[in-house]
Design a protein around this motif. Sequence first.
Motif, PDB file in Angstrom:
ATOM      1  N   ASP A 231       5.157  54.826  20.630  1.00 54.54           N
ATOM      2  CA  ASP A 231       5.889  55.068  21.877  1.00 54.54           C
ATOM      3  C   ASP A 231       5.072  54.629  23.083  1.00 54.54           C
ATOM      4  O   ASP A 231       5.617  54.382  24.152  1.00 54.54           O
ATOM      5  CB  ASP A 231       6.221  56.552  22.022  1.00 54.54           C
ATOM      6  N   SER A 232       3.749  54.567  22.903  1.00 57.10           N
ATOM      7  CA  SER A 232       2.874  54.154  23.994  1.00 57.10           C
ATOM      8  C   SER A 232       1.659  53.443  23.421  1.00 57.10           C
ATOM      9  O   SER A 232       1.333  53.601  22.241  1.00 57.10           O
ATOM     10  CB  SER A 232       2.430  55.364  24.825  1.00 57.10           C
ATOM     11  N   TRP A 233       1.006  52.654  24.255  1.00 53.39           N
ATOM     12  CA  TRP A 233      -0.228  51.957  23.917  1.00 53.39           C
ATOM     13  C   TRP A 233      -0.979  51.675  25.217  1.00 53.39           C
ATOM     14  O   TRP A 233      -0.416  51.839  26.301  1.00 53.39           O
ATOM     15  CB  TRP A 233       0.012  50.680  23.117  1.00 53.39           C
ATOM     16  N   ALA A 234      -2.238  51.314  25.078  1.00 47.84           N
ATOM     17  CA  ALA A 234      -3.050  51.033  26.259  1.00 47.84           C
ATOM     18  C   ALA A 234      -3.774  49.711  26.078  1.00 47.84           C
ATOM     19  O   ALA A 234      -4.212  49.371  24.979  1.00 47.84           O
ATOM     20  CB  ALA A 234      -4.067  52.149  26.491  1.00 47.84           C
ATOM     21  N   VAL A 235      -3.890  48.979  27.170  1.00 49.40           N
ATOM     22  CA  VAL A 235      -4.627  47.726  27.191  1.00 49.40           C
ATOM     23  C   VAL A 235      -5.888  47.947  28.022  1.00 49.40           C
ATOM     24  O   VAL A 235      -5.804  48.338  29.196  1.00 49.40           O
ATOM     25  CB  VAL A 235      -3.794  46.582  27.813  1.00 49.40           C
ATOM     26  N   HIS A 236      -7.043  47.734  27.395  1.00 50.85           N
ATOM     27  CA  HIS A 236      -8.340  47.869  28.059  1.00 50.85           C
ATOM     28  C   HIS A 236      -8.870  46.462  28.337  1.00 50.85           C
ATOM     29  O   HIS A 236      -9.135  45.717  27.398  1.00 50.85           O
ATOM     30  CB  HIS A 236      -9.335  48.585  27.157  1.00 50.85           C
ATOM     31  N   VAL A 237      -9.001  46.099  29.592  1.00 56.14           N
ATOM     32  CA  VAL A 237      -9.608  44.817  29.960  1.00 56.14           C
ATOM     33  C   VAL A 237     -11.117  45.030  29.876  1.00 56.14           C
ATOM     34  O   VAL A 237     -11.667  45.912  30.552  1.00 56.14           O
ATOM     35  CB  VAL A 237      -9.194  44.378  31.379  1.00 56.14           C
ATOM     36  N   LEU A 238     -11.774  44.248  29.028  1.00 55.12           N
ATOM     37  CA  LEU A 238     -13.195  44.466  28.793  1.00 55.12           C
ATOM     38  C   LEU A 238     -14.058  43.924  29.924  1.00 55.12           C
ATOM     39  O   LEU A 238     -13.727  42.924  30.555  1.00 55.12           O
ATOM     40  CB  LEU A 238     -13.617  43.826  27.467  1.00 55.12           C
ATOM     41  N   ALA A 239     -15.165  44.609  30.147  1.00 55.78           N
ATOM     42  CA  ALA A 239     -16.162  44.171  31.118  1.00 55.78           C
ATOM     43  C   ALA A 239     -17.025  43.077  30.488  1.00 55.78           C
ATOM     44  O   ALA A 239     -17.038  42.898  29.260  1.00 55.78           O
ATOM     45  CB  ALA A 239     -17.031  45.362  31.545  1.00 55.78           C
ATOM     46  N   ALA A 240     -17.766  42.368  31.312  1.00 59.57           N
ATOM     47  CA  ALA A 240     -18.579  41.235  30.845  1.00 59.57           C
ATOM     48  C   ALA A 240     -19.621  41.637  29.810  1.00 59.57           C
ATOM     49  O   ALA A 240     -19.983  40.832  28.950  1.00 59.57           O
ATOM     50  CB  ALA A 240     -19.263  40.568  32.038  1.00 59.57           C
ATOM     51  N   ASP A 241     -20.079  42.883  29.832  1.00 63.07           N
ATOM     52  CA  ASP A 241     -21.125  43.323  28.898  1.00 63.07           C
ATOM     53  C   ASP A 241     -20.574  43.991  27.634  1.00 63.07           C
ATOM     54  O   ASP A 241     -21.311  44.684  26.934  1.00 63.07           O
ATOM     55  CB  ASP A 241     -22.104  44.265  29.608  1.00 63.07           C
ATOM     56  N   GLN A 242     -19.310  43.774  27.313  1.00 65.35           N
ATOM     57  CA  GLN A 242     -18.703  44.446  26.169  1.00 65.35           C
ATOM     58  C   GLN A 242     -18.432  43.527  24.972  1.00 65.35           C
ATOM     59  O   GLN A 242     -17.510  43.760  24.198  1.00 65.35           O
ATOM     60  CB  GLN A 242     -17.423  45.160  26.589  1.00 65.35           C
ATOM     61  N   GLN A 243     -19.239  42.517  24.791  1.00 66.37           N
ATOM     62  CA  GLN A 243     -19.087  41.608  23.648  1.00 66.37           C
ATOM     63  C   GLN A 243     -19.120  42.382  22.325  1.00 66.37           C
ATOM     64  O   GLN A 243     -18.312  42.124  21.426  1.00 66.37           O
ATOM     65  CB  GLN A 243     -20.188  40.546  23.658  1.00 66.37           C
ATOM     66  N   GLU A 244     -20.033  43.326  22.203  1.00 65.77           N
ATOM     67  CA  GLU A 244     -20.151  44.107  20.963  1.00 65.77           C
ATOM     68  C   GLU A 244     -18.864  44.889  20.686  1.00 65.77           C
ATOM     69  O   GLU A 244     -18.396  44.945  19.550  1.00 65.77           O
ATOM     70  CB  GLU A 244     -21.337  45.066  21.058  1.00 65.77           C
ATOM     71  N   MET A 245     -18.268  45.462  21.725  1.00 66.91           N
ATOM     72  CA  MET A 245     -17.013  46.206  21.557  1.00 66.91           C
ATOM     73  C   MET A 245     -15.888  45.250  21.162  1.00 66.91           C
ATOM     74  O   MET A 245     -15.084  45.558  20.279  1.00 66.91           O
ATOM     75  CB  MET A 245     -16.674  46.942  22.848  1.00 66.91           C
ATOM     76  N   SER A 246     -15.843  44.082  21.769  1.00 69.14           N
ATOM     77  CA  SER A 246     -14.844  43.079  21.418  1.00 69.14           C
ATOM     78  C   SER A 246     -14.971  42.694  19.945  1.00 69.14           C
ATOM     79  O   SER A 246     -13.974  42.640  19.218  1.00 69.14           O
ATOM     80  CB  SER A 246     -15.013  41.840  22.299  1.00 69.14           C
ATOM     81  N   ASP A 247     -16.195  42.440  19.503  1.00 65.89           N
ATOM     82  CA  ASP A 247     -16.431  42.066  18.104  1.00 65.89           C
ATOM     83  C   ASP A 247     -16.039  43.192  17.152  1.00 65.89           C
ATOM     84  O   ASP A 247     -15.461  42.945  16.100  1.00 65.89           O
ATOM     85  CB  ASP A 247     -17.904  41.700  17.886  1.00 65.89           C
ATOM     86  N   ARG A 248     -16.370  44.425  17.523  1.00 62.92           N
ATOM     87  CA  ARG A 248     -16.036  45.575  16.675  1.00 62.92           C
ATOM     88  C   ARG A 248     -14.535  45.649  16.429  1.00 62.92           C
ATOM     89  O   ARG A 248     -14.082  45.847  15.308  1.00 62.92           O
ATOM     90  CB  ARG A 248     -16.504  46.867  17.346  1.00 62.92           C
ATOM     91  N   PHE A 249     -13.737  45.505  17.487  1.00 58.37           N
ATOM     92  CA  PHE A 249     -12.288  45.646  17.357  1.00 58.37           C
ATOM     93  C   PHE A 249     -11.607  44.368  16.857  1.00 58.37           C
ATOM     94  O   PHE A 249     -10.422  44.389  16.537  1.00 58.37           O
ATOM     95  CB  PHE A 249     -11.688  46.135  18.674  1.00 58.37           C
ATOM     96  N   ALA A 250     -12.346  43.278  16.759  1.00 62.60           N
ATOM     97  CA  ALA A 250     -11.805  42.037  16.197  1.00 62.60           C
ATOM     98  C   ALA A 250     -11.962  42.003  14.683  1.00 62.60           C
ATOM     99  O   ALA A 250     -11.320  41.197  14.011  1.00 62.60           O
ATOM    100  CB  ALA A 250     -12.499  40.827  16.822  1.00 62.60           C
ATOM    101  N   SER A 251     -12.817  42.862  14.138  1.00 63.21           N
ATOM    102  CA  SER A 251     -13.058  42.851  12.690  1.00 63.21           C
ATOM    103  C   SER A 251     -11.996  43.669  11.967  1.00 63.21           C
ATOM    104  O   SER A 251     -11.505  44.676  12.479  1.00 63.21           O
ATOM    105  CB  SER A 251     -14.453  43.393  12.377  1.00 63.21           C
TER     106      SER A 251
END
Length: 138
Positions: free
Chosen positions: A66-86
């Motif tokens: 029914d709902s979802w959220a979009v988090h625009v990542l900051a420049a220092d969040q490469q590790e978080m991006s990689d974590r959620f891409a796996s």
Amino acid sequence: MFDPQAFRDALGSFVTGVTIVTARDAAGRAFGLTANSFNSVSLDPPMVLWSLSLRSGSLPVFRDADSWAVHVLAADQQEMSDRFASAGADKFSGLDDVDGPEGAPLIPGYAARFGCTARFEYEGGDHAIFLGEVSDFD
């Protein structure tokens, strides 16, 4: 017909931001994934969209949410991006189990966050396009 890899490479020349989209399934489990297919749609009402492959294992969660959220990542969040891409890993391990006002899990350290009420889903080739009305943002 043109070469699909050449088409993909050409599209890749457009610099986009990276986001993590989160939601909860019917049992309340947190789900999230890295996506760069985010875009604004409307200011009145405030609406955004993002897309997800029809082959994604997370597709049923977002279709039913029914709902979802979009988090625009900051420049220092490469590790978080990689974590959620796996695929398959416990992406929320070590993160606080806290939701935003719309009911989707929060990811820490974001540059911007858009909490959305799910409004529409469209099929666009090999992707589902999710359109949400922004109910809160930070």
